[in-house]
Enzyme design. Structure first.
Site, PDB file in Angstrom:
ATOM      1  N   ASP A   1      -1.006  -6.337  -4.019  1.00  0.00           N
ATOM      2  CA  ASP A   1      -2.133  -6.775  -3.169  1.00  0.00           C
ATOM      3  C   ASP A   1      -3.480  -6.430  -3.811  1.00  0.00           C
ATOM      4  OD1 ASP A   1      -1.355  -4.072  -2.759  1.00  0.00           O
ATOM      5  OD2 ASP A   1      -2.663  -3.971  -1.005  1.00  0.00           O
ATOM      6  N   GLU A   2      -4.473  -7.167  -3.381  1.00  0.00           N
ATOM      7  CA  GLU A   2      -5.881  -6.854  -3.644  1.00  0.00           C
ATOM      8  C   GLU A   2      -6.211  -6.615  -5.120  1.00  0.00           C
ATOM      9  OE1 GLU A   2      -7.250  -5.014   0.599  1.00  0.00           O
ATOM     10  OE2 GLU A   2      -6.471  -3.551  -0.829  1.00  0.00           O
TER      11      GLU A   2
END
Lengths: 556, 556
Positions: B334-335
């Site tokens: 993620d991210e």
């Protein structure tokens, strides 16, 4: 475009350790940067005739110093201090001085004085050369406040207890005389141990008033010898009660920690549960749909138009007032519901017989019940409706709790009443968890959102007030209404958030949240070391690096 | 105008006690209204060859029955049951039957099977005549689920343990095979005891997956024998670590309770802390201003374009995967922040040398690291960006955690991936407490407001999905990111809220919040009895009177 290297200096500056981590921030403070060890034979001396609760406070202080085991909130947790500690002096003695001519009253006696006559000022001096430290005050209460500051100076690394920023000098006193916390023990019950732990935490942040909203419509946990049926029939269980001995215990525990107990018997509304023992005194008991008759279930209010009920209420309030030594007593007075009385045949009959309106009857009720309190030498405290929504005769000394919204303080002050900030939009700790009513899939609570510590901390107690009106502000408090709270989340919903008002009203408004955050982290960890389940405000990574996790301002 | 008396009937009906208080609600249930006492010599029998963790589960169940001491949530707390109890039969025996031909595997073995092959079905039959009750299942895991339901039948009044609604028959099995809870132990650290208590609570609501987000940018508490420097240099302290023995302990504790442990090593982002031990593998470590380089401080990501770093990551993931018996393993994903790589000379050099774009390099990184997991016979789990924002080659069996918003499930399903609901707008337990960033006086958190249990409970797992897409939904989970949490508020922020998804994904969607509330109160009190600090959802007055504290619908 910014690059990594050009920003290094800013990071280094931002990660310098805080000079000190006192909470609330003393109003005058000079600190150095030397280290000072606490000697193994460290002792606290007080030469004057010493009341027992002062002796206890000294012994508690010595205990905290040994048992806090708090590591500094800096990278390495203090290991970088070890070099400086090898050459640091040791402190063997703290001397307490009561100023000449001062009364050697107990802390309790001082704490229970009228709000504006409490003397909490102290001077603390900790030299860096190992010579005795000292605290001077003109009351034992002031000495206690000084001891509390003193315990916040100490950290531990590798078994060495030390202060990181001596010499220290402060002459300190509170900006506002009332700094409180309110707990509702009626929506859900809290054992005495929870209340004592809360008083410990309050004392650490120099709060001086425990506002005990002890009973409400849902339950009546207070045992009153003259009115035993109220708790027998109204407590959640026979063990969910506060006996007169529990009350004495709590009041003494609070007093010894510099805290007065303001008890509240909310009248004439919020009294549904009284119907269990005295059905004749309550209008619309548990009437449905509840929202026609009350702000929350169950409905039920004292039949204020009845002489018998008014006398009953006056006797009840007096009986409770006699259980508490405080000079103030809250008679409540919030959220009175007119429908309940409009539809109560008994009340209508009383009004017809006397030819009074409901408001006139309320005036008689308030005059009678307040006289019962005042006859005992106590000053009534009321919620704001008593002066904002009703036209009742109040003693001009009556103190008003501003709760619905903070801007109501202006009108209360314009009417000339002393006031305590307790507004839902700043200080209600229960807001933000959504509605607790059933059958309500996704609705907010009336006072959402959550009130962050930053929000409370930046409150201005004299916003929109003239200088004269500002003098009527006694202080303020955080409040926990417990529809969605119990022993499971008491500590975690209150701490460290409630400390924000403790500092606001001790140190005065205008504090900077970034600087406060560093110290509030420290306080939160110290509370944890003392058994209070205060919560983290950030990842520990951030707590160890002041400023590094700040929101980044960007210009567009 | 409504009057009190005309509403009495409605109140009486609303206050009838609930027929039962099981959580999650069994999918098929018949209950009677007789009482049944638990005999003092009550025993649980299982004739088959019994694995040790099944024996332990039996002994734990017998212990719960004796020690729950739970009073019924009705006015009088069960005292109205005492008459019926005088003539009630006593139950002396519960017989467990493994269906013929079923493997007598341990519960742990069954719980650690691939998600969709776990057999949790059971049949529970409790007669009202005192003859033996029985649970039948085709796996020990099913027997455990039956035992869990069985323990939720019992209350206590005046020392008598009894069931209030026999006979009871249920043939029960979960609607979804994945029902989880995620805990982040990197933003703040949690001792093993906190995790075990959480597993106890999860097991009570039949959750079967503990998603352990064990490390992140802030700290690396996991001790990995082949990579000891990661925890030595990256844990918050030498005692804030999970040793390999702790991992074994937690995995075994979970397994015995029917819970598999999905560990996550989030890569290539969220890895700042790896720079403490392996600075060469991390781009933009702790770069500032952090928000240019990461979603939260500190910045730092694996140099995914480097062969050495990719191999390091693959070896690291494999080493951790070998510590956990689960067939699934989360590699995170993620991210990912492109600026971090754009400004990292090392990454730019690698990209130039190979002629790859960042996305192409990411594809190589993911293929390599996932192969390391797959070579160990495990299926990778990833956060949604891996399929929504990046164009990487994934094994079609890869399972996707939908997190940013629940509606993203549609796109993930359209791409044909199996998915787990873990969306911030329904299941993030940390939302609603305001921003945790410093220097931010009064700003909301990105995922405010607070997600109430009612909100999660009414989530529709197949909203907008076709029938074929709906088949890709494995289930869902609540998640606790711990920027503002620690041991002080773990229980109170999670329970009973997380139980709402446990029921949603066991019993299936469409549950009624009013009916659920009665049972959720009961669960919350039972959790408290078992040492989990689950919080009150209402005043006890309301909990004792189902429906009476419902919001009142009014037509205008």
């Amino acid at each position: 475009m910014r690059t990594f290297s050009s920003l290094l200096l800013a990071v280094v500056l931002a990660t310098l350790p805080p000079a000190h981590a006192l909470w609330p921030q003393p109003r005058n403070l000079r600190t150095g940067s030397d280290k000072l060890k606490l000697s193994d034979d460290f002792k606290i001396h007080l030469e004057a005739h010493v009341p027992q609760d002062m002796l206890d406070a000294i012994s508690r202080t010595e205990d905290f110093l040994k048992k806090d085991h708090l590591q500094r909130l800096i990278v390495g947790r203090g290991s970088s201090d070890t070099n400086a500690l090898t050459n640091a002096k040791s402190l063997s003695e703290l001397d307490l001085y009561l100023e000449s001519g001062a009364d050697a009253n107990s802390i309790t006696t001082e704490a229970q004085k009228p709000i504006e006559s409490r003397d909490e000022a102290y001077t603390l001096n900790v030299p860096n050369d190992g010579s005795p430290a000292n605290i001077t005050a003109s009351s034992t209460l002031g000495l206690l406040r000084g001891l509390t500051t003193f315990t916040q100076l100490w950290y531990e690394v590798d078994g060495t207890i030390y202060a990181a920023d001596v010499p220290i000098y402060t002459h300190d006193s509170p900006a506002y005389p009332y700094r409180g916390f309110m707990l509702d023990t009626a929506r859900n019950f809290f054992p005495v141990s929870d209340i004592k732990r809360t008083l410990d935490a309050m004392s650490l942040v120099k709060m001086n008033q425990f506002h005990w909203h002890v009973v409400d419509s849902q339950s009546f946990p207070l045992q009153i010898p003259e009115f035993m049926d109220l708790s027998i029939k109204g407590a959640y269980s026979s063990s969910s009660v506060y006996t007169p001995d529990d009350v004495k215990d709590i009041v003494a525990y609070a007093g010894a920690r510099g805290i007065d107990v303001l008890v509240e018997i909310d009248t004439p509304g919020h009294t549904s549960v009284i119907s269990k023992a005295y059905p004749g005194h309550i209008a619309c008991p548990e009437a449905t749909p509840w929202d026609i008759f009350a702000n929350e279930p169950p409905a039920g209010q004292l039949r204020l138009a009845s002489n018998e009920t008014t006398n009953f209420a006056a006797n009840l309030l007096a009986a409770v007032a006699r259980m508490f030594p405080s000079t103030i007593f809250s008679t409540g007075g919030d959220e009175l519901n007119a429908n309940c009385y409009d539809q109560d045949p008994d009340t209508q009959k009383s009004l017809n017989e006397t030819g009074r309106t409901l408001e006139q009857a309320l005036d008689v009720f308030i005059k009678t019940t307040h006289k019962a309190i005042e006859d005992l030498g106590k000053t009534p405290v009321v919620w704001e409706e008593m002066v904002l929504k009703h036209n009742v005769t109040l003693n001009p000394n009556t103190t008003v709790l501003v709760w619905e919204k903070s801007e109501n303080a202006k009108t209360v002050a314009q009417k000339g009443y002393k006031l305590i900030h307790a507004a839902s939009d700043f200080f209600y700790l229960d807001c933000g968890a959504g509605s607790w009513l059933g059958a309500s899939p996704d609705s907010p609570n009336w006072c959402d959102p959550f009130k962050t510590w930053q929000h409370s901390y930046t409150f201005n107690p004299t916003a929109n007030l003239t200088d004269d009106e500002a003098k009527l502000v006694l202080g303020g408090q955080h409040l926990l209404w417990t529809e969605q709270s119990g022993p499971s989340n008491l500590d975690s919903i209150v701490w460290p958030r409630a400390a924000s008002s403790a500092e606001l009203f001790w140190s005065g408004p205008g504090g900077n949240v970034s600087h406060a955050l560093e110290r509030l982290h420290d306080l939160s960890f110290r509370l944890q070391q003392r058994g209070v389940k205060s919560i983290p405000l950030q990842p520990l990574w951030c707590a160890l690096r002041p400023g590094v996790c700040d929101a980044v301002p960007h210009t567009s």
